[in-house]
Design an enzyme around this catalytic site. Structure first.
Site, mmCIF file in Angstrom:
data_model
loop_
_atom_site.group_PDB
_atom_site.id
_atom_site.type_symbol
_atom_site.label_atom_id
_atom_site.label_comp_id
_atom_site.label_asym_id
_atom_site.label_seq_id
_atom_site.Cartn_x
_atom_site.Cartn_y
_atom_site.Cartn_z
ATOM 1 C CG ASN A 8 -1.795 1.175 1.366
ATOM 2 O OD1 ASN A 8 -1.867 2.002 0.451
ATOM 3 N ND2 ASN A 8 -2.490 1.294 2.489
ATOM 4 C CD1 TRP A 9 3.370 1.059 -2.897
ATOM 5 C CD2 TRP A 9 3.314 2.181 -4.840
ATOM 6 N NE1 TRP A 9 4.013 0.299 -3.845
ATOM 7 C CE2 TRP A 9 3.987 0.959 -5.030
ATOM 8 C CE3 TRP A 9 3.146 3.049 -5.916
ATOM 9 C CZ2 TRP A 9 4.509 0.588 -6.282
ATOM 10 C CZ3 TRP A 9 3.659 2.691 -7.168
ATOM 11 C CH2 TRP A 9 4.341 1.474 -7.333
ATOM 12 C CE LYS A 10 -0.270 3.164 4.811
ATOM 13 N NZ LYS A 10 -0.173 3.255 6.257
ATOM 14 C CG HIS A 93 -6.003 1.305 5.292
ATOM 15 N ND1 HIS A 93 -5.603 2.252 6.191
ATOM 16 C CD2 HIS A 93 -4.937 0.487 5.103
ATOM 17 C CE1 HIS A 93 -4.333 2.016 6.530
ATOM 18 N NE2 HIS A 93 -3.914 0.953 5.878
ATOM 19 C CD GLU A 165 -3.539 -3.190 7.274
ATOM 20 O OE1 GLU A 165 -2.389 -3.362 6.871
ATOM 21 O OE2 GLU A 165 -4.175 -2.141 7.078
ATOM 22 C CB SER A 214 5.007 -2.320 11.793
ATOM 23 O OG SER A 214 4.293 -1.173 12.188
ATOM 24 N N GLY A 235 2.813 -1.530 4.330
ATOM 25 C CA GLY A 235 2.765 -0.089 4.093
ATOM 26 C C GLY A 235 4.160 0.454 3.829
HETATM 27 C C1 PEP Z 1 -0.986 -0.159 6.389
HETATM 28 O O1 PEP Z 1 -1.216 1.014 6.656
HETATM 29 O O2 PEP Z 1 -1.791 -0.857 5.747
HETATM 30 C C2 PEP Z 1 0.253 -0.744 6.861
HETATM 31 C C3 PEP Z 1 0.297 -2.035 7.023
HETATM 32 O O3 PEP Z 1 1.270 0.156 7.096
HETATM 33 P P1 PEP Z 1 2.677 -0.184 7.763
HETATM 34 O O4 PEP Z 1 3.226 -1.423 7.109
HETATM 35 O O5 PEP Z 1 3.514 1.010 7.521
HETATM 36 O O6 PEP Z 1 2.407 -0.427 9.219
#
Ligand code: PEP
Length: 256
Positions: A8-10, A93, A165, A214, A235
């Site tokens: 997920n590149w946000k 999300h 998540e 994470s 992410g």
């Molecule tokens: C996310 O926001 O979907 C996510 C998993 O982010 P991160 O890996 O940075 O915790």
């Protein structure tokens, strides 16, 4: 079962940067028949990247969508418009729920919209830190899961991907806040139990459950070997080619 690595590149990368980054990933990533690699670039990059990507290697996901197909919804983009451009859509999300006030009703309508437009929904569920502290994790997950799936027909249920998540474990750099594989295993087992009670054994065993929070190359192996976990939603680490590729390599080794 197939394993999934979803990046997920946000709200990162310009359209040009997204294209360069996708090119790099296409060069570096191995092809594997049992591994589905998906990236979710920003909305503006989806259309050009859909012409650039090799779908046998990397598929595209939208980060959200509007549940309506067409109409007077200024600024919104629907699954009908995304059809043919993406294969997946991340829905519900925690950032969409918290920062953009998407409700359970929006989430379930978007899941249904994705399915009627031949897009696979990646339905995100997860408890906040407060809900966890108050022992509400199971109730929250049950509500989000059954709520998100409540407009899905029996025949379409098998097309959904679930992503667990825990909100408290997203984007943390502190080891103490990382979710423990045992906790994820318990939750993934609980999700399957709810699916079994509500939709029967076939659906319960066949729906992929991804873990996100994470994930990085140091913990991906441990998360990917958690029973009942079929992949990862990544992410921050998905923005760094070497890290994302390493996570995919780890998934490939776990599959083999
Ligand atoms: C996310 O926001 O979907 C996510 C998993 O982010 P991160 O890996 O940075 O915790």
């Amino acid at each position: 079962m197939k394993s999934y690595i979803v990046g997920n590149w946000k709200m990162n990368f310009s359209v040009g940067e997204s294209s360069v980054y996708l090119h790099k990933l296409l060069q570096k990533l191995p092809r594997h028949r049992n591994l589905e690699i998906v990236v979710a670039p920003s909305l503006v990059a989806l259309q050009p990247l859909s012409l650039q990507t090799d779908r046998k290697k990397i598929r595209l996901a939208a980060q959200t969508a509007n549940p309506h197909d067409f109409g007077a919804y200024t600024g919104a983009v629907s699954c009908t418009q995304l059809r043919g451009i993406v294969d997946y859509c991340i829905i519900g999300h925690s950032e969409r729920r918290q920062l953009f006030h998407e409700t359970d009703k929006d989430v379930r309508a978007t899941v249904a919209a994705a399915l009627r437009n031949q897009i696979t929904p990646i339905l995100c569920i997860g408890e906040t830190e407060t809900e966890r502290t108050f022992g509400e994790t199971h109730d929250v997950l049950r509500d989000q899961l059954l709520g998100g799936l409540s407009e899905v027909s029996t025949e379409d249920l098998s097309k959904v991907v679930i992503a667990y998540e825990p909100v408290w474990a997203i984007s943390t750099t502190t080891d103490a806040r990382l979710a423990a594989p045992d906790d994820i295993s318990e939750v993934a087992g609980f999700i399957r139990q709810i699916l079994r009670e509500s939709y029967g054994k076939t659906i319960a065993t066949s729906l992929p459950i991804l873990y996100g929070g994470s994930v990085n190359p140091s913990n991906a192996g441990a998360y990917l070997t958690v029973p009942d976990v079929n992949g990862l939603l990544v992410g921050s680490a998905s923005l760094i080619a070497d890290q994302f590729v390493e996570i995919v390599e780890i998934a490939k080794r776990v599959q083999d």
